[in-house]
Enzyme design. Sequence first.
Site, mmCIF file in Angstrom:
data_model
loop_
_atom_site.group_PDB
_atom_site.id
_atom_site.type_symbol
_atom_site.label_atom_id
_atom_site.label_comp_id
_atom_site.label_asym_id
_atom_site.label_seq_id
_atom_site.Cartn_x
_atom_site.Cartn_y
_atom_site.Cartn_z
ATOM 1 N N ASP A 1 -27.016 15.138 -8.574
ATOM 2 C CA ASP A 1 -28.468 15.076 -8.431
ATOM 3 C C ASP A 1 -29.198 15.979 -9.422
ATOM 4 O OD1 ASP A 1 -27.655 17.403 -7.207
ATOM 5 O OD2 ASP A 1 -29.094 17.266 -5.559
ATOM 6 N N GLU A 2 -28.469 16.662 -10.282
ATOM 7 C CA GLU A 2 -29.057 17.488 -11.339
ATOM 8 C C GLU A 2 -29.075 16.697 -12.644
ATOM 9 O OE1 GLU A 2 -30.147 20.710 -11.058
ATOM 10 O OE2 GLU A 2 -29.671 20.785 -8.932
ATOM 11 N N CYS B 1 0.846 -1.191 0.000
ATOM 12 C CA CYS B 1 0.000 0.000 0.000
ATOM 13 C C CYS B 1 0.883 1.243 0.000
ATOM 14 C CB CYS B 1 -0.916 0.012 1.219
ATOM 15 S SG CYS B 1 -1.949 1.499 1.310
#
Length: 105
Positions: free
Chosen positions: A84-85, A20
């Site tokens: 959300d538009e 990582c």
Amino acid sequence: MKFCDECGSMMQTEGDKWVCTQCGYETLRDEAAEAEMVTTQAQEESEIIESGGGSSGLPTTSANCPNCDNDEAYWYMQQIRSADESETRFFVCTECEHKWREDDH
């Protein structure tokens, strides 16, 4: 591509391990699992299919160009506001290449 089980960051290969880049977590590599992964090289080798819209590759529709009064335009949709538009529809004139947009309200 493998993601860290500890922090969710993208891991890199170092020899026979996945490491990582953020927290240092390590795990052994699994050749069988890696063979199933899709690489960007495999994506680049795939064939590109054009969708009929002439040289632009975009679909066409009947739309009146506000610049030259041509009645045909290429079109595409793009998300330019928050998720959300609704998407915004863009048009490009097939004659003069003038670009305009149409918002859904």
